[in-house]
Design an enzyme around this catalytic site. Sequence first.
Site, PDB file in Angstrom:
ATOM      1  N   CYS A   2       0.831  -1.204   0.000  1.00  0.00           N
ATOM      2  CA  CYS A   2       0.000   0.000   0.000  1.00  0.00           C
ATOM      3  C   CYS A   2       0.872   1.264   0.000  1.00  0.00           C
ATOM      4  CB  CYS A   2      -0.881   0.032   1.239  1.00  0.00           C
ATOM      5  SG  CYS A   2      -1.966  -1.377   1.366  1.00  0.00           S
ATOM      6  N   ARG A  27       4.928   0.673  -6.072  1.00  0.00           N
ATOM      7  CA  ARG A  27       4.894  -0.241  -4.909  1.00  0.00           C
ATOM      8  C   ARG A  27       3.966  -1.433  -5.141  1.00  0.00           C
ATOM      9  NH1 ARG A  27       6.469   2.213  -0.031  1.00  0.00           N
ATOM     10  NH2 ARG A  27       4.847   1.144   1.147  1.00  0.00           N
ATOM     11  N   TRP A  74      -2.782  -2.473  -1.755  1.00  0.00           N
ATOM     12  CA  TRP A  74      -2.324  -3.804  -2.182  1.00  0.00           C
ATOM     13  C   TRP A  74      -3.028  -4.767  -1.250  1.00  0.00           C
ATOM     14  CZ3 TRP A  74       0.799  -7.819  -0.074  1.00  0.00           C
ATOM     15  CH2 TRP A  74       1.285  -8.733  -0.998  1.00  0.00           C
ATOM     16  N   ASN A 100      -1.519   1.268   5.912  1.00  0.00           N
ATOM     17  CA  ASN A 100      -0.646   0.246   5.312  1.00  0.00           C
ATOM     18  C   ASN A 100      -0.214  -0.656   6.460  1.00  0.00           C
ATOM     19  OD1 ASN A 100       1.112  -1.286   3.803  1.00  0.00           O
ATOM     20  ND2 ASN A 100       2.742   0.244   3.763  1.00  0.00           N
ATOM     21  N   GLY A 101      -0.446  -1.962   6.327  1.00  0.00           N
ATOM     22  CA  GLY A 101      -0.058  -2.897   7.383  1.00  0.00           C
ATOM     23  C   GLY A 101      -1.178  -3.897   7.616  1.00  0.00           C
ATOM     24  N   GLU A 483      18.625 -16.079  -9.550  1.00  0.00           N
ATOM     25  CA  GLU A 483      18.141 -14.714  -9.775  1.00  0.00           C
ATOM     26  C   GLU A 483      17.565 -14.568 -11.177  1.00  0.00           C
ATOM     27  OE1 GLU A 483      17.349 -12.324  -8.111  1.00  0.00           O
ATOM     28  OE2 GLU A 483      17.317 -10.622  -9.503  1.00  0.00           O
ATOM     29  N   LYS A 487      13.631 -13.411 -12.043  1.00  0.00           N
ATOM     30  CA  LYS A 487      13.260 -12.330 -12.975  1.00  0.00           C
ATOM     31  C   LYS A 487      12.221 -12.829 -13.977  1.00  0.00           C
ATOM     32  CE  LYS A 487      14.569  -9.330 -11.130  1.00  0.00           C
ATOM     33  NZ  LYS A 487      14.942  -9.844  -9.895  1.00  0.00           N
ATOM     34  N   GLU A 490       8.800 -13.421 -12.246  1.00  0.00           N
ATOM     35  CA  GLU A 490       8.029 -12.304 -11.682  1.00  0.00           C
ATOM     36  C   GLU A 490       7.586 -11.286 -12.716  1.00  0.00           C
ATOM     37  OE1 GLU A 490       9.944  -9.684  -8.852  1.00  0.00           O
ATOM     38  OE2 GLU A 490      11.889 -10.109  -9.683  1.00  0.00           O
ATOM     39  N   HIS A 506      20.116 -35.413 -10.463  1.00  0.00           N
ATOM     40  CA  HIS A 506      19.384 -35.947  -9.305  1.00  0.00           C
ATOM     41  C   HIS A 506      17.898 -35.655  -9.408  1.00  0.00           C
ATOM     42  CE1 HIS A 506      23.298 -36.761  -7.554  1.00  0.00           C
ATOM     43  NE2 HIS A 506      23.649 -35.541  -7.935  1.00  0.00           N
ATOM     44  N   LYS A 605       6.604  -3.761  -4.563  1.00  0.00           N
ATOM     45  CA  LYS A 605       8.027  -3.411  -4.567  1.00  0.00           C
ATOM     46  C   LYS A 605       8.647  -3.638  -3.197  1.00  0.00           C
ATOM     47  CE  LYS A 605      11.944  -1.964  -5.962  1.00  0.00           C
ATOM     48  NZ  LYS A 605      12.738  -2.862  -6.831  1.00  0.00           N
TER      49      LYS A 605
HETATM   50  C1  AGP Z   1      12.974  -9.052  -6.671  1.00  0.00           C
HETATM   51  O1  AGP Z   1      12.937  -8.697  -8.053  1.00  0.00           O
HETATM   52  C2  AGP Z   1      11.651  -8.837  -5.997  1.00  0.00           C
HETATM   53  N1  AGP Z   1      11.165  -7.527  -6.185  1.00  0.00           N
HETATM   54  C3  AGP Z   1      11.679  -9.284  -4.551  1.00  0.00           C
HETATM   55  O2  AGP Z   1      12.115 -10.631  -4.504  1.00  0.00           O
HETATM   56  C4  AGP Z   1      12.601  -8.461  -3.622  1.00  0.00           C
HETATM   57  O3  AGP Z   1      13.952  -8.718  -3.917  1.00  0.00           O
HETATM   58  C5  AGP Z   1      12.325  -8.899  -2.181  1.00  0.00           C
HETATM   59  O4  AGP Z   1      10.983  -8.608  -1.870  1.00  0.00           O
HETATM   60  C6  AGP Z   1      13.242  -8.213  -1.165  1.00  0.00           C
HETATM   61  O5  AGP Z   1      13.048  -6.823  -1.213  1.00  0.00           O
HETATM   62  P1  AGP Z   1      14.129  -5.872  -0.462  1.00  0.00           P
HETATM   63  O6  AGP Z   1      15.441  -6.055  -1.168  1.00  0.00           O
HETATM   64  O7  AGP Z   1      13.580  -4.496  -0.618  1.00  0.00           O
HETATM   65  O8  AGP Z   1      14.191  -6.337   0.964  1.00  0.00           O
END
Ligand code: AGP
Length: 610
Positions: A2, A27, A74, A100-101, A483, A487, A490, A506, A605
């Site tokens: 949020c 966000r 969100w 937010n929370g 990683e 990408k 997501e 395995h 985000k």
């Molecule tokens: C990565 O592309 C994502 N946005 C997500 O995995 C992110 O890395 C994770 O939520 C951690 O966020 P931070 O680095 O702000 O703690």
Amino acid sequence: MCGIIGYIGDTNVLPILINGLHRLEYRGYDSAGVALLNENRLYLQRAAGKITALEQKLPADAPLSTIGIGHTRWATHGVPNEANAHPHCDCHQRLAVVHNGIIENHGVLRQELIDKGHIFQSQTDTEVLSHLFEEYLASGMPLSEAVRQGLLRVQGTFGLAVIDEETPDYLMVARNGSPLIIGHGQGACFVASDTAALVGLTDKVTFLDDGELAILSRNGVAVKTIDNRSVDTRVEIIDQNLKRIEKAGYPHYMLKEIMEQPQTVEDTMRGRLLEEECTVKLGGIGNDIDSLLYARRIILTGCGTSWHAALIGEYLFEELVGIPVEVEYASEFRYRNPIISEDSVVIAVSQSGETADTLAAVREARRKRCKVYGICNVVGSSIARETDAGVYLHAGAEIGVASTKAFTSQVTVLALITLLLGRMRSISSARGGELLRELQQIPQKIERILQQHEQIRALAEAYQDARNILYLGRGYQFPVALEGALKMKEIAYIHAEGYPAAEIKHGPLALIDKDMPVIVIATHDSIYDKILNNIQEVRARNGRVIAIATEGDQEIKKYAEHVIYIPDVLEPFAPLLTIIPLQLLAYDMAILRNCDVDQPRNLAKSVTVE
Ligand code: AGP
């Protein structure tokens, strides 16, 4: 997550709210709304979907006002629709709340309020707050005390703002576990979930701490704790670099942030390389380096991409410094009662510095009384402020939900710490100089890879219909495989898995057929021959291999259907290069598949809730 924006001053508030909400879009959200006071009447407008849907609902003659709040939601409790969008009001639509929370005890409070005759309009936990504050207002309390008393009943996390049509001279804000920043203007105050919404409005800010609330008026800010202790208002200056949060001509923030990595890696190293001594100087952690130098064990913790960066840190520290390292998912670390002692050191890695699990891991580690450091990008973020010391990335605001430049800057910081510690232990000045000079060349080597974007885009076109992709790497490249897969998951919504290349024997080898593209990071390093064997195992089962290889490698062409070349680089720093084509590939696949690259579905985000 949020997003909250609020204002009280002498200017028409609606454009400030709408522009602030646009700045917070990155966000991640699924509905939005605003509330403002006009001639002591509360005006409310909300919409499901994007902010443009909210703007279309706002009449051309929307009321003028100089006090208001806005929110991008969100969804945590309740589906994303207009009824569940914030702001939420009391029974008489006298006050409005944005939040937010998560209110953990919302069920108990909701029933208690229903038993007192309150009528709820939404499925959200947030609406409990507006009826709770209504109860205390009805007893004759001023808004400031009604909010404080209500929050004493609340268990859970909040960053919130409240306006009341019978209190036009101030608005209330409060924070516990979800970031909230107050902006100081001329005869005006702002409140926002993060600094991106304040850029261009003010550079003077106060980062509220957990358990604090504040009265924002046209005369200034008064901060105190929810248990009623006065607090000095701490004013800090933030980076007002507007261009850093605009797209600068790129179609998406993510592409801009991928393309600016030569600059951001440079910025991360700026002022920190000591060429003469073949080492590094760091403030923060550097002022307390002995705790790291003599640590019996280092624990690196984070989430998502930050956890992948931490894995590379493990390889760096253990190979080049010789200190045992463990890497922990923050969400696991916080609950599993880890065995850490005073001679352990915990390093939290987090771009936003607000990830709830990582922040909780920091707090758990501090309870165990060991040193806790932070590697963050957002200045003044919770993790940056709650750790003993840290290192900022200096990568500038990362707006795209998919982390790219933050990852390379996190790995760069971990490399800097490695060089600093290594030169205090077993790394010679000659080896230190070699490592330092390699780091200095990384930006230009990234630039050379970025120039292959057209070739990578062609590759994306060839594989845009893939339904699954396997990423394989060994050693330093195993975290890069993870990683790269993240990408692709997501932002292109393709199922992708990263694996240590040797592990395919395995189990995953059973997945291999002509419809399973396999991306293998096969750079010239100490285990190159081993990765070639793994590639041949894939090819023998009709697997289609895309290789990330070192410039000049002709051998790889015998086994890989496609090859993306990267410049030669010292093995420990190769992840800074091998991740670049994987970022671009995921970006191009997402574009071809018409995905929302900067705000991928279901994601946020900064994950400031559990
Ligand atoms: C990565 O592309 C994502 N946005 C997500 O995995 C992110 O890395 C994770 O939520 C951690 O966020 P931070 O680095 O702000 O703690």
